[in-house]
Enzyme design. Structure first.
Site, PDB file in Angstrom:
ATOM      1  N   CYS A 173       4.285   2.342  -9.530  1.00  0.00           N
ATOM      2  CA  CYS A 173       4.768   3.709  -9.718  1.00  0.00           C
ATOM      3  C   CYS A 173       3.599   4.685  -9.585  1.00  0.00           C
ATOM      4  O   CYS A 173       2.631   4.598 -10.341  1.00  0.00           O
ATOM      5  CB  CYS A 173       5.416   3.884 -11.085  1.00  0.00           C
ATOM      6  SG  CYS A 173       5.925   5.589 -11.364  1.00  0.00           S
TER       7      CYS A 173
ATOM      8  N   LYS B 261       7.147  -5.618  -7.529  1.00  0.00           N
ATOM      9  CA  LYS B 261       7.330  -4.502  -6.589  1.00  0.00           C
ATOM     10  C   LYS B 261       5.972  -3.935  -6.208  1.00  0.00           C
ATOM     11  O   LYS B 261       5.225  -3.441  -7.063  1.00  0.00           O
ATOM     12  CB  LYS B 261       8.226  -3.422  -7.202  1.00  0.00           C
ATOM     13  CG  LYS B 261       8.567  -2.287  -6.230  1.00  0.00           C
ATOM     14  CD  LYS B 261       9.700  -1.439  -6.768  1.00  0.00           C
ATOM     15  CE  LYS B 261      10.028  -0.269  -5.865  1.00  0.00           C
ATOM     16  NZ  LYS B 261      11.176   0.517  -6.375  1.00  0.00           N
TER      17      LYS B 261
END
Lengths: 256, 306
Positions: free
Chosen positions: B131, B166
């Protein structure tokens, strides 16, 4: 509450002032479900993000929705190229609208500034003579929907920043004056300083107030939490979504 | 020919079609049910969830870009306990694979969040080490092999659930990071998260995002995503969930040819909420038209020039 996504025919397009346009769409399902203060997400061909536009008027009998918006950039410019007979791709009705009593305990005041004027028209229509509409514009050539407001029967007070029409200056002074004779509720839509002032005047007068907020949005349905606003609710600070928890909030809970 | 089989297997979890709603664009699967049931998706990757609730960044959190968007939500979420008590039971009533997406500031946060989810019915845990919008944690773990390894190791030790890491595209060589997480016991990888970007309002001279910078997504990043999925496919053996700018069935097929076993769709949903369904139907049509029996037969089948 449910919403729909689809393309609907434009049955009327009108240029109001400057780069401000009025569109009427035939979309009975949406009109049936729409509440005053909700909005639509309009697709602009060639742009990723839809443009959130408040509903100006709903005619449940005719099954129509009226949208009024100002061209502010490429996306709204693209949408404004649509004409009568074209289809407009929208997601609607979205969000949480105004709390409107069928039997208000006194006069209702609506306060609209600039492009915040259109979403308040149906409130003026609902209450007619029992409503005072205080509408603010930059100058005389930016005035929109004044005749529509007059037609509702609401007492309509016009203000302009430059004094070219009506009262010169912001809406705070006329609102303060209007509140002296008491009111059941204040509803406001417009720029943040105006909303803040309206909420403050209502608080001082002890009158409930609701404000419609604007924020850059992503999905428009509450999934992406992009359009955040901070409120104090039940004594706790909360970050809510303008699109789903709003766009209408209580004036005294919003942290401006 | 009978209908092609569009179901896929991602680390032991069967998805009835290869289309997953991407984390951060689909909430916890509640908002789009006015339009169609969640069951039409192969899976949903839920909004990034942290150990404690998070308020996220100050708005504006989004800006439009050519063929894409920048966002800087900053992981606003109600916390993992809320997810387990409120969202998960609702999601598990529906026939859709549920992927929990977790993030944290420190290693312990990741491990503890994964441990809480270990005892739930979540199908897969997607670990967001990429992120770009939080000051602590997030992408700082995903940009070095050591960081990626330590998070993967901690989460691996905290749960027996399949874990999917991710990855961020904001690195010099994504294959190094992919190899590092594979070595630490990841079951799958998903890529790409957003590319760091910036927009400035030339009149106010202010960045449009209050966070100044944010993550770029949408069709603008699609070729970057295809390239990275292809590189990672050539570097590791784990299944890859490919994402980044997919907005059509053709894009999804392209991503699968590059090496993705399944795809996630995010930004395109803002434009057209029906995109995931159209993509799933379009993949099936592509397979029929080309006489391919199973969607898994196209994974990694790009024929690169020598």
């Amino acid at each position: 509450m449910s919403y729909f996504c689809g393309s609907y025919p434009i049955i009327e397009k009108k240029a109001l002032a400057g780069q401000i346009y009025s569109y009427t769409l035939l979309c009975p399902q949406i009109a049936e479900n729409a509440h005053i203060g909700q909005f639509v997400q309009i697709k602009a061909e060639g742009y990723m993000l839809r443009r959130p536009i408040s509903i100006c008027q709903t005619d449940k009998e005719k099954g129509t929705l009226r949208l009024v918006f100002e061209v502010r950039g490429g996306g709204t410019d693209k949408i404004s190229q649509l004409g009568a007979g074209d289809m407009m791709d929208i997601i609607a009705p979205l969000g949480h609208g105004f709390t409107l009593s069928d039997a208000p305990n006194g006069k209702v005041i609506v306060v609209g500034g600039g492009i915040g004027v259109p979403p308040m028209l149906d409130i003026a229509k609902k209450y007619g003579e029992n409503c005072t509409a205080i509408l603010g514009f930059r100058s005389f050539d930016r005035i929109i929907l004044d005749k529509d407001y007059f037609a509702t029967g609401a007492r309509t007070v016009l203000c302009t920043d430059d004094g070219s029409v009506g009262i010169k200056g912001t809406l705070a002074a006329p609102l303060k004056e209007e509140l002296k004779s008491g009111a059941a509720a204040v509803y406001a839509c417009g720029p943040v300083p105006m909303l803040k002032a309206a909420a403050e005047e209502a608080r001082l007068a002890g009158v409930p107030c609701e404000v419609s907020l604007e924020q850059r949005m992503g999905c428009g349905v509450g999934a992406c939490v992009v359009c955040a606003c901070t409120v104090i609710r039940d004594g706790k600070k909360q970050v809510l979504r303008v699109c789903k928890d709003g766009p209408v909030f209580k004036g005294d809970e919003v942290v401006f | 020919m009978s209908r092609p089989d569009i179901s896929v297997d991602i680390c032991g979890v069967r998805l009835k079609n290869p289309v997953i709603a991407a984390s951060g664009t689909y909430g916890f699967g509640e908002e789009y049910t006015d339009l169609y049931p969640l069951e039409r998706l192969g899976g949903i990757s839920c909004k990034g969830t942290t150990l404690q609730p998070k308020d996220g960044n100050i708005p504006p959190r989004i800006a439009e870009t050519p063929s894409g968007i920048l966002n800087s939500v900053g992981l606003q979420n109600p916390g993992v306990e809320h997810f387990i008590k409120t969202d998960l039971p609702r999601l598990k009533k529906q026939d859709v694979a549920v992927i929990a997406n977790i993030a944290g500031a420190g290693i312990e946060d990741y491990a503890e969040t994964a441990a809480r989810l270990d005892e739930t019915d979540v199908d897969i845990i997607e670990v967001n080490i990429s992120c770009p919008n939080v000051k602590q944690g997030g992408a700082t773990w995903g940009v070095t092999c050591a960081g990626a390894e330590s998070v993967t190791k901690a989460v691996r030790n905290a749960t027996k659930k399949p874990i999917m890491i991710k990855l961020t595209p904001n690195v010099t060589d994504i294959t190094e990071i992919a190899r590092a997480v594979e070595a630490q016991g990841a079951d799958a990888v998903s890529l790409i998260n957003t590319l760091l970007g910036m927009r400035i309002d030339i009149n106010t001279r202010r960045p449009i995002l209050h966070n100044n910078v944010g993550g770029l997504s949408g069709p603008a990043v699609f070729p970057v995503a295809v390239r990275m999925v292809w590189q990672v496919h050539n570097a590791i053996k784990l299944p890859i969930v490919g994402m980044g700018g997919i907005s059509s069935a053709a894009d999804a097929v392209e991503m699968m040819l590059a090496g993705a076993s399944a795809v996630q769709i995010g930004t395109a949903i803002f434009n057209d909420p029906y995109v995931p369904i159209k993509v799933s139907q379009g993949i099936e049509r592509y397979l029929s038209d080309n006489g391919i029996a199973k969607v898994s037969d196209i994974v990694g089948q790009v024929r690169p020039w020598e």
